[in-house]
Write a protein that holds these residues in place. Structure first.
Motif, short mmCIF file in Angstrom:
data_model
loop_
_atom_site.label_atom_id
_atom_site.label_comp_id
_atom_site.label_asym_id
_atom_site.label_seq_id
_atom_site.Cartn_x
_atom_site.Cartn_y
_atom_site.Cartn_z
N THR A 15 0.84 -1.21 0.00
CA THR A 15 0.00 0.00 0.00
C THR A 15 0.87 1.25 0.00
O THR A 15 0.60 2.22 -0.71
N ILE A 16 1.94 1.21 0.80
CA ILE A 16 2.85 2.36 0.89
C ILE A 16 3.54 2.59 -0.46
O ILE A 16 3.58 3.71 -0.98
N VAL A 17 4.08 1.51 -1.05
CA VAL A 17 4.77 1.65 -2.34
C VAL A 17 3.82 2.19 -3.40
O VAL A 17 4.14 3.12 -4.15
N SER A 18 2.63 1.61 -3.45
CA SER A 18 1.64 2.03 -4.45
C SER A 18 1.24 3.50 -4.24
O SER A 18 1.15 4.28 -5.18
N GLY A 19 1.03 3.88 -2.99
CA GLY A 19 0.62 5.24 -2.68
C GLY A 19 1.71 6.26 -2.96
O GLY A 19 1.46 7.32 -3.54
N GLU A 86 1.73 19.69 3.33
CA GLU A 86 2.14 19.68 4.74
C GLU A 86 2.93 18.42 5.07
O GLU A 86 3.94 18.45 5.77
N VAL A 87 2.46 17.28 4.53
CA VAL A 87 3.15 16.01 4.77
C VAL A 87 4.54 16.04 4.13
O VAL A 87 5.53 15.62 4.73
N LYS A 88 4.62 16.56 2.90
CA LYS A 88 5.91 16.62 2.20
C LYS A 88 6.89 17.55 2.91
O LYS A 88 8.08 17.26 3.01
N LYS A 126 10.47 12.33 0.63
CA LYS A 126 9.67 13.30 1.39
C LYS A 126 8.34 12.70 1.81
O LYS A 126 7.82 12.98 2.89
N VAL A 127 7.75 11.88 0.93
CA VAL A 127 6.47 11.24 1.26
C VAL A 127 6.69 10.06 2.20
O VAL A 127 5.91 9.80 3.12
#
Length: 212
Positions: A15-19, A86-88, A126-127
């Motif tokens: 899920t993380i890789v895909s996202g 904000e997350v980046k 960054k993500v």
């Protein structure tokens, strides 16, 4: 406790890789390669940072507050419609804090081995950085981490605990690289020996760096 690379092969990891791939516009195979190389490097850098009381205190504070693992509870929401700035921005701060002056060198080296430019690697990291902090934060809660020693042990465990010396040396070399590119060949040659071993950090990295 599973290692960080076991996580990447799990459903959560996929899920993380895909996202991350979708939010950065990079194909999943290369995104996965970048994360497989970068996450252990980031964790090794964190482990180094916890060797000082200030570094350990700073990381523990972050894990107890902002990065307590809650980001993992809604990854679908995080990735839908693109990851917000904000997350980046938070991810960039984490990378600067953890890698310091080595940030660009690390991005350059990983970029050369994954076939991406350093800017694309930076976007991926960054993500990924806030998510990695979330993973460590969640593990900290589950393992009742309350002292710098506990934290160092947790990071070591996620890195594979008694990982072979070549693998740890590989991570150290990446972190100490000066970005001139020559270290990549040294590291590739060194890690290739580990590729013959099944599983483990060395096997995965050996496969990647062997240029299948």
């Amino acid at each position: 406790m599973s290692g960080i690379l076991d996580l990447l092969n799990s459903d959560l990891g996929k899920t993380i890789v895909s996202g991350v791939s979708g939010s950065t516009g990079t194909d999943e195979t290369r995104t996965s390669s970048v994360l497989t190389m970068a996450l252990p490097v980031l964790m090794k850098a964190m482990e180094r940072n916890t060797s000082t009381p200030e570094g350990a205190q700073g990381l523990m504070g972050a894990l107890m507050n902002k990065h307590d693992g809650s980001i993992l509870d809604n990854l679908g929401g995080l990735f839908s419609g693109g990851v917000n700035e904000e997350v980046k921005t938070d991810g960039d701060k984490i990378l600067n804090h953890v890698l310091g002056s080595k940030k660009q060198d690390v991005e350059k080296i990983i970029g050369e081995k994954s076939g991406l430019d350093a800017g694309s690697v930076a976007d991926i990291l960054k993500v990924a950085a806030p998510i990695l902090m979330g993973v460590i934060g969640k593990q900290s809660r589950q393992n009742n981490v309350s002292t710098p020693n506990d934290l160092s042990g947790l990071l070591g465990g996620l890195l594979g605990g008694s990982a072979a010396k070549e693998e740890q040396s590989f991570l150290e070399k990446i972190l100490d690289a000066d970005g001139d590119g020559s270290v990549i060949d040294d590291v590739a040659g060194m890690v290739l020996g580990s590729a013959k071993k099944k599983g483990g950090l060395g096997g995965l990295l050996g496969g990647l760096f062997g240029g299948k």
